[in-house]
Design a protein around this motif. Sequence first.
Motif, PDB file in Angstrom:
ATOM      1  N   GLY A 104       0.798  -1.221   0.000  1.00  0.00           N
ATOM      2  CA  GLY A 104       0.000   0.000   0.000  1.00  0.00           C
ATOM      3  C   GLY A 104       0.827   1.266   0.000  1.00  0.00           C
ATOM      4  N   VAL A 105       2.094   1.173   0.416  1.00  0.00           N
ATOM      5  CA  VAL A 105       2.950   2.358   0.412  1.00  0.00           C
ATOM      6  C   VAL A 105       3.361   2.669  -1.029  1.00  0.00           C
ATOM      7  CG1 VAL A 105       5.195   3.288   1.098  1.00  0.00           C
ATOM      8  CG2 VAL A 105       3.761   2.081   2.769  1.00  0.00           C
ATOM      9  N   GLN A 106       3.137   3.902  -1.437  1.00  0.00           N
ATOM     10  CA  GLN A 106       3.468   4.337  -2.795  1.00  0.00           C
ATOM     11  C   GLN A 106       4.846   4.996  -2.872  1.00  0.00           C
ATOM     12  OE1 GLN A 106       0.884   3.653  -5.306  1.00  0.00           O
ATOM     13  NE2 GLN A 106       0.468   2.459  -3.456  1.00  0.00           N
ATOM     14  N   GLU A 107       5.131   5.846  -1.892  1.00  0.00           N
ATOM     15  CA  GLU A 107       6.418   6.540  -1.894  1.00  0.00           C
ATOM     16  C   GLU A 107       6.816   6.870  -0.463  1.00  0.00           C
ATOM     17  OE1 GLU A 107       7.395   9.616  -4.858  1.00  0.00           O
ATOM     18  OE2 GLU A 107       5.311   9.448  -5.525  1.00  0.00           O
ATOM     19  N   VAL A 108       8.130   6.927  -0.233  1.00  0.00           N
ATOM     20  CA  VAL A 108       8.699   7.474   0.997  1.00  0.00           C
ATOM     21  C   VAL A 108       9.705   8.529   0.557  1.00  0.00           C
ATOM     22  CG1 VAL A 108       9.994   7.022   3.097  1.00  0.00           C
ATOM     23  CG2 VAL A 108       8.378   5.307   2.235  1.00  0.00           C
ATOM     24  N   GLU A 132      -8.173   2.543   5.951  1.00  0.00           N
ATOM     25  CA  GLU A 132      -7.054   1.683   5.573  1.00  0.00           C
ATOM     26  C   GLU A 132      -5.869   2.513   5.093  1.00  0.00           C
ATOM     27  OE1 GLU A 132      -6.886  -2.451   3.446  1.00  0.00           O
ATOM     28  OE2 GLU A 132      -6.839  -0.888   1.903  1.00  0.00           O
ATOM     29  N   ALA A 133      -6.130   3.536   4.303  1.00  0.00           N
ATOM     30  CA  ALA A 133      -5.035   4.397   3.833  1.00  0.00           C
ATOM     31  C   ALA A 133      -4.320   5.035   5.020  1.00  0.00           C
ATOM     32  CB  ALA A 133      -5.576   5.459   2.890  1.00  0.00           C
ATOM     33  N   ALA A 134      -5.101   5.506   5.990  1.00  0.00           N
ATOM     34  CA  ALA A 134      -4.510   6.115   7.178  1.00  0.00           C
ATOM     35  C   ALA A 134      -3.677   5.107   7.961  1.00  0.00           C
ATOM     36  CB  ALA A 134      -5.603   6.706   8.060  1.00  0.00           C
ATOM     37  N   ARG A 135      -4.196   3.905   8.134  1.00  0.00           N
ATOM     38  CA  ARG A 135      -3.468   2.874   8.878  1.00  0.00           C
ATOM     39  C   ARG A 135      -2.142   2.525   8.216  1.00  0.00           C
ATOM     40  NH1 ARG A 135      -8.596   0.449   9.520  1.00  0.00           N
ATOM     41  NH2 ARG A 135      -8.147  -1.004   7.804  1.00  0.00           N
ATOM     42  N   ILE A 136      -2.168   2.393   6.895  1.00  0.00           N
ATOM     43  CA  ILE A 136      -0.932   2.046   6.177  1.00  0.00           C
ATOM     44  C   ILE A 136       0.086   3.174   6.302  1.00  0.00           C
ATOM     45  CG2 ILE A 136       0.053   1.600   3.896  1.00  0.00           C
ATOM     46  CD1 ILE A 136      -2.654   0.214   3.218  1.00  0.00           C
ATOM     47  N   GLY A 137      -0.373   4.399   6.128  1.00  0.00           N
ATOM     48  CA  GLY A 137       0.535   5.535   6.254  1.00  0.00           C
ATOM     49  C   GLY A 137       1.163   5.625   7.628  1.00  0.00           C
ATOM     50  N   GLU A 138       0.354   5.398   8.657  1.00  0.00           N
ATOM     51  CA  GLU A 138       0.871   5.471  10.018  1.00  0.00           C
ATOM     52  C   GLU A 138       1.800   4.307  10.335  1.00  0.00           C
ATOM     53  OE1 GLU A 138      -2.799   5.886  12.088  1.00  0.00           O
ATOM     54  OE2 GLU A 138      -3.111   7.904  11.261  1.00  0.00           O
ATOM     55  N   ALA A 139       1.471   3.117   9.836  1.00  0.00           N
ATOM     56  CA  ALA A 139       2.344   1.960  10.063  1.00  0.00           C
ATOM     57  C   ALA A 139       3.704   2.177   9.408  1.00  0.00           C
ATOM     58  CB  ALA A 139       1.681   0.698   9.524  1.00  0.00           C
ATOM     59  N   ALA A 140       3.694   2.728   8.203  1.00  0.00           N
ATOM     60  CA  ALA A 140       4.954   2.989   7.504  1.00  0.00           C
ATOM     61  C   ALA A 140       5.764   4.052   8.246  1.00  0.00           C
ATOM     62  CB  ALA A 140       4.671   3.431   6.073  1.00  0.00           C
ATOM     63  N   ARG A 141       5.078   5.099   8.701  1.00  0.00           N
ATOM     64  CA  ARG A 141       5.792   6.151   9.440  1.00  0.00           C
ATOM     65  C   ARG A 141       6.473   5.581  10.685  1.00  0.00           C
ATOM     66  NH1 ARG A 141       2.399  11.214  11.448  1.00  0.00           N
ATOM     67  NH2 ARG A 141       1.233   9.552  12.506  1.00  0.00           N
ATOM     68  N   GLU A 142       5.806   4.659  11.376  1.00  0.00           N
ATOM     69  CA  GLU A 142       6.370   4.118  12.610  1.00  0.00           C
ATOM     70  C   GLU A 142       7.589   3.239  12.357  1.00  0.00           C
ATOM     71  OE1 GLU A 142       5.447   5.327  15.503  1.00  0.00           O
ATOM     72  OE2 GLU A 142       4.126   6.545  14.251  1.00  0.00           O
ATOM     73  N   LEU A 143       7.772   2.786  11.115  1.00  0.00           N
ATOM     74  CA  LEU A 143       8.957   1.993  10.781  1.00  0.00           C
ATOM     75  C   LEU A 143      10.196   2.863  10.575  1.00  0.00           C
ATOM     76  CD1 LEU A 143       7.396  -0.530   8.226  1.00  0.00           C
ATOM     77  CD2 LEU A 143       8.198  -1.054  10.550  1.00  0.00           C
ATOM     78  N   ILE A 144       9.978   4.169  10.423  1.00  0.00           N
ATOM     79  CA  ILE A 144      11.069   5.084  10.066  1.00  0.00           C
ATOM     80  C   ILE A 144      11.551   5.834  11.302  1.00  0.00           C
ATOM     81  CG2 ILE A 144      11.676   7.122   8.701  1.00  0.00           C
ATOM     82  CD1 ILE A 144       9.442   6.181   6.735  1.00  0.00           C
ATOM     83  N   THR A 145      12.851   5.843  11.489  1.00  0.00           N
ATOM     84  CA  THR A 145      13.461   6.615  12.566  1.00  0.00           C
ATOM     85  C   THR A 145      14.380   7.682  11.967  1.00  0.00           C
ATOM     86  OG1 THR A 145      13.422   4.736  14.087  1.00  0.00           O
ATOM     87  CG2 THR A 145      14.939   6.539  14.610  1.00  0.00           C
ATOM     88  N   VAL A 146      14.166   8.911  12.393  1.00  0.00           N
ATOM     89  CA  VAL A 146      15.081   9.992  12.021  1.00  0.00           C
ATOM     90  C   VAL A 146      16.233   9.945  13.023  1.00  0.00           C
ATOM     91  CG1 VAL A 146      15.368  12.461  11.691  1.00  0.00           C
ATOM     92  CG2 VAL A 146      13.179  11.378  11.161  1.00  0.00           C
TER      93      VAL A 146
END
Length: 395
Positions: free
Chosen positions: A341-345, A377-391
Amino acid sequence: MSTTALILGASPLQVPMIRRARELGIRTVVVDMDPQAPGVALADEFHPISTNDVEAVTALARERGVDGVTTVGTDMPVRSIAAATQALGLPGLSEHTALICTDKGLMAQAFAQAGLPHPAFETLSTIEELQAAQERFERPFILKPLDSSGSRGVVQVDPATDLRQAFDYAMASARSGRILIEELLVGPEISCEVLCIDGVAHVVALTDKATTGAPHFVETGHTQPAVLNEDTSAAVHRLIADTTRAMGITDSPAHIEMILTSSGPRLVELGARPAGDFVSSHLVPLSTGLDFIGLILRQACGERISPPQPQALAGAIRFFRTRTGTVTGFSGIEQARALPGVQEVIPLVEPGHRVTGLHSSTDRLGLVIARGRDHDEAARIGEAARELITVEVQP
């Protein structure tokens, strides 16, 4: 003869427009004060001109005989666009509309004169004026510069807030030296992505907005379509039509922000241009199937376009979580990209960038763009992907 578009700005926000123009066979003349901006290398022709320099932009438009003048994602060039299109007889905004859409004080006055629902407000330029005005506003209230964007200088004044500090914070981003005191509206915030054709406002998408909340209300995510009940949706559509009509927007895009209060939708601001934050360029196509940027370009260049027919799809943007310090890198980006579901990061900064907090949209470090079967679902996927990323930062 080929069509030529003058695009104001070469930042990451304008890059999708420059690319789309080239895909459509439209020659691009691009201006920006930064010769290192990412859109410069994509332009057919580049000029190091400020997008705010009305005279220089108009002279270049006339010299190059362009067919259209446009931008995406920023209020700064709107007055230049209006002046150039009026001078050349091209589609666009009147200079009066451009003025009231880029000065929050004039905008609020126009809302009031048109009888549109909006927060109570006053404009001021000194601490003494603010001290007097606060007697007429119940705390919490909002201070914001008249001529800034992206949450720069926006601050909520609570009962315990130091008034002088809040005044200085807002005034620091006020190029004109004037700020707005405004009633705080309470409720969910949405934005409305609109394309006006022959004076009719066509709603392309409605966007649920997530922000940091008080005191600065920096946007942290967008989800389309906004989830509204039937009555609220009807009221929002009526307010969109009334607002674009009252502000004189007839043949161009608009980005309208409003709060869904207990008494109905009330206006916050209006941009006489397409939304930034990768909403117009990335999110709208995901959630509607429309080539929104292509429609805007074709309309600006004088093509008669048909009313958009959005599909019922869904998408979301989530910005990376911010940490204070010097950015040394990012971890988890490839894992986020691999999530279904992730299109771009898209990272927005390079290692070495100093982060002092999240005060405006310019402080955000990157974003995830996701697609889903529906809003949730779009919101859940976006939030799940964000939580995988650490700055990763160095204090």
